[in-house]
Design a protein around this motif. Structure first.
Motif, PDB file in Angstrom:
ATOM      1  N   GLU A  23       0.827  -1.207   0.000  1.00 40.23           N
ATOM      2  CA  GLU A  23       0.000   0.000   0.000  1.00 40.23           C
ATOM      3  C   GLU A  23       0.862   1.258   0.000  1.00 40.23           C
ATOM      4  O   GLU A  23       0.568   2.219  -0.713  1.00 40.23           O
ATOM      5  N   ALA A  24       1.937   1.243   0.784  1.00 40.05           N
ATOM      6  CA  ALA A  24       2.825   2.404   0.829  1.00 40.05           C
ATOM      7  C   ALA A  24       3.509   2.609  -0.518  1.00 40.05           C
ATOM      8  O   ALA A  24       3.662   3.743  -0.984  1.00 40.05           O
ATOM      9  N   LEU A  25       3.900   1.520  -1.174  1.00 41.48           N
ATOM     10  CA  LEU A  25       4.542   1.624  -2.482  1.00 41.48           C
ATOM     11  C   LEU A  25       3.570   2.169  -3.514  1.00 41.48           C
ATOM     12  O   LEU A  25       3.944   3.008  -4.350  1.00 41.48           O
ATOM     13  N   GLU A  26       2.321   1.735  -3.460  1.00 43.88           N
ATOM     14  CA  GLU A  26       1.317   2.260  -4.390  1.00 43.88           C
ATOM     15  C   GLU A  26       1.096   3.753  -4.172  1.00 43.88           C
ATOM     16  O   GLU A  26       0.971   4.511  -5.130  1.00 43.88           O
ATOM     17  N   ARG A  27       1.062   4.195  -2.904  1.00 46.77           N
ATOM     18  CA  ARG A  27       0.919   5.627  -2.621  1.00 46.77           C
ATOM     19  C   ARG A  27       2.111   6.399  -3.154  1.00 46.77           C
ATOM     20  O   ARG A  27       1.963   7.464  -3.747  1.00 46.77           O
ATOM     21  N   GLN A  31       2.148   9.348  -6.057  1.00 45.52           N
ATOM     22  CA  GLN A  31       2.681  10.694  -5.860  1.00 45.52           C
ATOM     23  C   GLN A  31       3.694  11.029  -6.939  1.00 45.52           C
ATOM     24  O   GLN A  31       3.717  12.141  -7.454  1.00 45.52           O
ATOM     25  N   GLN A  32       4.535  10.087  -7.302  1.00 48.45           N
ATOM     26  CA  GLN A  32       5.537  10.326  -8.340  1.00 48.45           C
ATOM     27  C   GLN A  32       4.861  10.558  -9.679  1.00 48.45           C
ATOM     28  O   GLN A  32       5.258  11.425 -10.444  1.00 48.45           O
TER      29      GLN A  32
END
Length: 66
Positions: A23-27, A31-32
């Motif tokens: 989930e953190a990687l998807e967020r 953002q990028q």
């Protein structure tokens, strides 16, 4: 027949940690993508001036003496 709800499978601590990282990687990727979509602003690359000043000519000197 009536459908019976399936019992929820409890996540192991490893599964929960993997899910949180995903989930953190998807967020982060979101953002990028949002930051680079505008095409404005600075260079998104974190690498700048990789080879140093190219304007200076390198000079090689021999050691003198013995």
């Amino acid at each position: 027949m009536a459908e019976s709800p399936e019992p929820e499978v409890s996540e192991t601590p490893e599964d929960e940690m993997k899910r949180k990282f995903r989930e953190a990687l998807e967020r982060k990727r979101g953002q990028q993508a949002a930051g680079g979509a505008g095409g404005r602003g600075g260079d998104p690359s974190k690498i700048h001036g990789t080879h140093g000043p190219a304007a200076n000519k390198r000079s090689f000197r021999r050691k003198s003496g013995g």
